[in-house]
Design an enzyme around this catalytic site. Structure first.
Site, PDB file in Angstrom:
ATOM      1  N   GLU A   1      79.803  12.088  42.805  1.00  0.00           N
ATOM      2  CA  GLU A   1      79.780  13.556  42.939  1.00  0.00           C
ATOM      3  C   GLU A   1      78.843  14.219  41.938  1.00  0.00           C
ATOM      4  OE1 GLU A   1      83.887  14.702  42.728  1.00  0.00           O
ATOM      5  OE2 GLU A   1      84.339  14.015  44.736  1.00  0.00           O
TER       6      GLU A   1
ATOM      7  N   GLU B   1      85.534  10.420  50.743  1.00  0.00           N
ATOM      8  CA  GLU B   1      86.855  10.804  50.255  1.00  0.00           C
ATOM      9  C   GLU B   1      87.410  11.869  51.192  1.00  0.00           C
ATOM     10  OE1 GLU B   1      86.735  11.965  46.134  1.00  0.00           O
ATOM     11  OE2 GLU B   1      85.516  10.235  45.530  1.00  0.00           O
TER      12      GLU B   1
END
Ligand SMILES: [Zn+2]
Ligand SMILES: [Zn+2]
Ligand SMILES: [Zn+2]
Lengths: 634, 634, 634
Positions: free
Chosen positions: A144, A316
């Site tokens: 991320e 995710e």
């Protein structure tokens, strides 16, 4: 390629004797993928240079031995504490000039050369050891990028990096920079690149050209940080490489990062996002509090399909309440399945649930998992099993070009952030609201990078708000067969954030000129002549093109000539529908007016219907149960 | 013991020739106590080591000579300017890392050893000189620990103190700390205690175990800071020692500080608190703007009765508008008398008004006093005289155990602050809303410390939200005769802020398990089946215990077995009433449904009725005039 | 003197071959003035000590040769980048202690002696070269002192300057300072002036006496900074000197700066101000979003007429949307003309539009100009031409004393900022709302400086909220023939911010005493007996004067004796009208009740009517078209 499921697992969080049973249950639930390793640096290199891969060897063996395919993450988002002793200045500084401390994650500055070198070492170790491991089927770089506002750093490393970058961009000619930025404006001229500071903490706003350049530098720093890892991995493995982008993080160019990778993936937290970043008003947040916004995930799915040049995953997937939003309600029953199918409908190859078991410790202990902390089934695993059963009968990933293309330009987002002009204005918001309008008309949409020049196959292409629009893009659009919808603000700035002459949009064969602009208070919308309203922002346009939309008082809001249409305002949903519906129909594309919360997505093989509402809907022949997915063969 | 009144006086603020007349008027008004000295360090030690006690000698003589009893404060909340030259690093740092400058008060870090030594010196001087002075009848340590957000400090002194404290708690075993905190989570493992920084300014949230440990350390630092003074004072005096706690300051364990003292006291500013810390919504703030919240002071009265192990005072009572809230209206006529009687009804031995004369200078010049700046009577002295006359006929302090006990745990408050999960959630708020519900049912309540293990005499004991609930407390509760009401979140964490296994509440003979949790937006309450609503927070529970409360959609909200009941949600007032009313009645305790703003408090001798509203109320045989106190013999 | 128009021009922003055509078009549009130079330091002194005036010589020659009169600005608001290398500590520090970086403008601390010396050098150069240039008809010092919150600086230079200033004010007697400030209050006493820090970042609020002294020091620093330039300019030129103040910047005493200048000027941005500083509620902001507040500019016009002792200009007039407010809509057609005439009606000698051509680069590229970036006419130049035509027939500037005087005291504004007591209270707001009430009654108003002692010719003088009111002012008012309206808070503090004895207002022959005060929540207004309401703030008054206004519950709100009236509350518009209307009529002045958005202003020769609304209004014989100006000979 079959669609597959997976999960995110942290063997280092659990006793080794639990791994086998976990792996067995993953397989039992129908999962294919297990992502591991991305936060484990302190266990892989507990002391600098003293590596411990034995446990990871065993974990991969156990997981792979059970039939799972491993996605191995590089651990560079979580440098261990010893790193700080070696590189005390590796921490990013926030916009207020404060060093961001150790104690959570992402505590590094992308510009820090010393930290980059440390990353290269650990990635090299991992790549050498696992690059050809039969169970390691894919790699993820870092985790991320940009999350927690970590792309932009105001550190010395960033300042020096920025100066070097500028010197390079301007070939060492400081006068050229002064001219390009208009630094004469307030005697802001520099004598030397070494004088250029970062554009934070200035007395009033810094020069937008300065700010935009710093954002471009930052984006390039993320790209090169990622590329360093990619180059090492490529030398040791032929497995696909990915990075898991985070929702609505726009501080670097995901297309540019993606160009170095094989698969794009993103982390989809529909409920958390609705609370903290969609930008919906409170009423809308209330309505969709347990389903997520019906367009926000879809937008990202389409975005990352583009970033991955067709290949993309959800790395995710929210499985239940998250821990990090202002409020963290449960998804309604059926939503985990719906979100999963929605991703597949948009072309995902795989959907991985974050995370396998809810952690009893540390920052995310209130983040749901597929299992409860006591290892009992949580709701997510039950819905995942249902999807797994459905996938057994489902076809392969079936790509299909959408009839409509929508350009998304990270650089334009940066330009709008630097110079919004109105407190409610953002590029992301503008593009997303146009996207929502397209979807409300029953359309599937392809997001396009700003570098695309071949628009073959698109009936309509939209390029709203693209502040800097290179001439060859304008030409490619004008010469394509697509109907092109520009504005507002398309082409409003030159490459260095100056107003160009002739005035925008300066689009081939479209005699429209933006004479003036104004931003509007949220409480002063303006009625359009035939329904819908102008909100947020409006341009006053001139020219000889045909007026195709007017405000109620008569002034031109959209003008059209040939295949080009320029929309000179930010419209509400009804306004966008009213300008886009006939235009799209004229381009030969069927539209369907969908209720809010009902959406369609077409693949090559199927039409998917999604009902995000708690009420049933009848659309033509189609009955949509509350919170449901309907698959209709095409 | 007779109930008494007093005031706070600053002889150093006034010409010495005014002291005698002031003392005379205090006595005339019926006051017994005069607190002095707590901000006078610069006059007691104008130059370091050069003490000047002559003026204080004379002031005590004048006040004592007039018949007043002196409470002498140690001046350690206001170190003089010269202290900074000796200890430049004694200033606390705020959470943003900024040193908090000299120029107001409380400008010290509790962890600073050098400052502690200076405090010991001045306290020693005062104790030696006045410890046996016949007029000095009680001592106050420092002033309002923690006020102005001064408990938590992010200084180097605090960091080093924290490291030492951790080393001690983990017996020097850093691996034990890493395990207890789950530091493997994001590679946050430490190699040495000296690496552990304070948990501020991290990139995203720090580990909740880390945060909670720092809050525990801070609490211990306040306790030991206070104990240093207590030990010195005890060596020189046998007079009772107190500290004046501030309303809703929960950053340290008041019970632990109180264990070293003889009397608890607190500073009660009902109108200021309603504006800045009660947490009421704007409508409720409007209704009670000139009376204060009808439960907030009562809660603190009951809390400090527990902190003082029965002995407690109001050391500072609001006498008129304060200067420090966002808005500072006047109390309605009669409120100063009402507040005073309310304190006595809850068992106060003394109520002292802050302050004697409104100061014409410095920070609190717009804080009302008993006298105006021109020494004329302000409204407060007139109402105080009325109370003094009433006290002449009133009985002694008459303690009585309440039928209901409510555990308040400062450590739980810290845990909730560290990990609220929803933006509207706080432990204090949860406990206070349960307290309000109990009071709305006409009940008197005893606040209990979390260390209590003997529940004899309580029909009902509540322990909501106590995140870490030691096993021996669970056992003591389960073995008591009280009906015990737990939840939400009771027992939700182990001693180091991890989710325990088996899952909570894990309470003897009560088969209830919290399977999952969710926090709720303020605009998404959920109806209960029989009235009232869930707000803020909800748990999904499982087990074989009897369901005694359901939401409208049917799922269990409270379950009961034996003497235990677990409530799995935050309820609104009606919800709490609906679960608690039958439960309490079944325990043999009468309830009375009181209107909002009407409250009862029982002592051993009397039932007190308080009407905080501007309307009369008739409750059974009792007529309550607007803004009134009614005393009914029991 | 004829009324004239002008514009602000930046020759350094444009190619030299464009200057002539620009000058020609300025003259063609009817402009007289062109202001230049105030941001051009980096072009005037590209390298320290190496001046380049050749381009400015040519620019002045071209502009002057075309018939324009030049206002030459000193460039000290924009020190070049090299200045930082010479004086790294010249940057102001903000209240949070952060240095305010180079990269925009006003990046200097007024207290920095090194920077002052640099300013003196460049001003000397300009003064010598252009002091007698025939085209340079006026001078402007610096630009918008205090804009962007730049008056108050928390730098070392400011701290040392403050200490010197205090030492001087207290004749080196630190005990006198301690006494004057009441530093004994919290042991805040100093042993030496060198110990006195700036009053930021204290634990809780600093002593208001300390804060006010720092604001007074800051004001003096601005005055002396300006005076340094004035003294140099005076030595070389006899042309009038001005400074362009910014709207609602009150951090220094404009009267004191103005005393050194010949003409006051201010920068009028009606739409930007309404969004970011008028303080109107959202509904009012919506109504006037495209016209600006109908009283805000008028207030500043009257204020700067006072600052300039009769001579004043609008140096920068908003010509279209600005770039800097939260929302930036277009003015309605006709507003640029209306604003211009409004300035003339209030006595302006000149109105200059900011800026000539919209800049394509840097911070203000979205600020409209008279020309578009492509040099085409923008709406402003068209309306300016209309005004120029009208001016040809209009009379000269015709001053006339207003019947009502309203004292504005920058020191009182500072005192209220230091000690507002209620979150919604400000001195500026109080005075402005009284001003609005006077205007709503059809009155012209003179703003008066606090130093005025001769009130001849005023029927009524108001002095609301003037916290420190010197005795000789009270005497002068009481002895004047004017009816004097005081309160609330007039005379509430002594010279060092202490409550005086006797209690306020202590006004000759007016037996009124403020016994107590309270501030009110916005949601708790209190009805007056005969219409209108008390809002924000109320005093409880005593005395034998006649009660002339009561609240609905009966207590006195205004009292009157002789020529003095004291109003003991902040009233709403209706309340102010109800107390002021009869009082003014009794003083022999006619009032006219005007609708909101309609305003009158009388000069010696004409009555001007302004309609800021989009509806027509009929007032007696006068028909006011929407957005219009009506001129009626007197
Ligand atoms: Zn290699
Ligand atoms: Zn001793
Ligand atoms: Zn000279």
């Amino acid at each position: 390629m079959k669609r597959t499921l997976g999960t995110c697992y942290y063997p280092e969080h659990w006793p080794e004797d639990q791994w086998g049973e976990d792996a067995r249950r993953m397989v039992e639930a129908g999962l294919t993928w297990v992502r591991i390793g991305e936060f484990a640096w302190s266990r892989l290199e507990p002391v600098r240079g003293a590596y411990d891969f034995a446990w990871l060897d065993r974990a991969i063996a156990v997981l792979g031995g059970a039939g799972l395919r491993v996605v191995l993450g590089t651990p560079t988002a979580t440098p261990p504490r010893w790193m700080l002793d070696r590189h005390p200045d590796m921490l990013a500084l926030d916009e207020q000039g404060r060093a961001r401390k150790f104690g959570s994650r992402r505590h590094y500055c992308f510009s820090h050369e010393g930290y980059r070198a440390e990353c290269a070492l650990i990635v090299e170790q991992l790549a050498e050891r696992y690059g050809k491991n039969p169970h390691v089927a894919a790699w993820q770089t870092d985790n991320e990028y940009g999350c927690h506002d970590t792309a932009l750093s105001y550190s010395d490393a960033a300042r020096i990096g920025f100066q070097v970058w500028l010197r390079d961009r301007f070939s060492g000619d400081i006068a050229a920079l002064n001219t390009a930025w208009g630094n004469v404006f307030w005697s802001m001229e520099y004598d030397d690149f070494a004088q250029i500071d970062l554009p934070n903490l200035t007395v009033t706003e810094a020069n937008p050209a300065h700010c935009l350049a710093f954002r471009r530098y930052t984006s390039d720093a993320v790209v090169s940080f990622n590329r360093l890892q990619v180059d090492i991995l490529r030398a040791h493995t032929d497995r696909p490489l990915t990075h898991n982008y985070m929702g609505r993080i726009t501080d670097f160019d995901h297309f540019a990062v993606g160009d170095d990778l094989d698969i794009a993936s993103w982390d989809s937290y529909p409920l958390g996002f609705l609370e903290d970043r969609v930008g919906a008003d409170a009423a809308r947040q209330r309505i969709y509090a347990q389903t997520g916004d019906p367009d926000f995930q879809a937008f990202h799915h389409d975005l990352y399909r583009a970033v991955g040049r067709g290949r993309w995953w959800v790395m995710e997937q929210q499985p239940g309440p998250v821990n990090w939003a202002p409020y963290n309600p449960e998804p309604l029953p059926g939503m985990v399945r719906l979100w999963t199918w929605e991703a597949f409908a948009h072309g995902a190859e795989a959907v991985c649930y974050f995370r396998w078991r809810q952690a009893p410790m540390a920052q995310e202990q209130l983040h749901a998992g597929m299992l409860r902390p006591d290892s009992k089934d949580a709701p997510a695993i039950i819905e995942a099993r249902e999807v797994a059963r459905e996938l057994a009968d489902a076809g392969d990933v079936a790509p299909a070009q959408a009839p409509v293309g929508l350009i998304f330009d990270y650089d334009a987002d940066a330009a709008w952030q630097v110079q919004p002009h109105g407190a409610t204005l953002s590029y992301f918001g503008l593009v997303f609201e146009q996207y929502r309008a397209l979807r409300s008309l029953g359309l599937s949409v392809d997001i396009l990078p700003p570098t695309v020049r071949d628009f073959t196959g698109y009936a309509v292409v939209l390029a709203p708000g693209m502040m800097h629009m290179p001439q060859d893009l304008k030409n490619a659009l004008a010469q394509s067969e697509a109907h092109v919808v520009l504005g507002p603000r398309s082409g409003a700035r030159d490459a260095h954030m100056n107003i160009p002459l002739p005035l925008p949009p300066d689009y081939p064969d479209l005699d429209v000129t933006v004479a003036r602009i104004e931003s509007l208070r949220p409480d002063m919308p303006r009625d359009l002549a035939d329904g819908g309203r102008i909100i947020n922002y409006r341009e006053i346009i001139e020219g000889t093109a045909d007026v195709v939309l007017r405000c109620a008082k008569g002034s031109a809001i959209a003008m059209h000539a040939g295949t080009g249409t320029y929309v000179a305002a930010w419209l509400d949903l009804e306004g966008w529908q009213n300008i886009l519906r006939p235009l799209i129909q004229n381009a030969g594309i069927e539209t369907i007016d969908l209720p809010d919360g009902v959406r369609i997505r077409d693949t090559g093989a199927e039409r998917f219907w999604f009902n995000f509402t708690q009420e049933p809907h009848q659309i033509g022949a189609h009955h949509l149960a509350p919170i449901s997915v309907l698959r209709q063969p095409r």
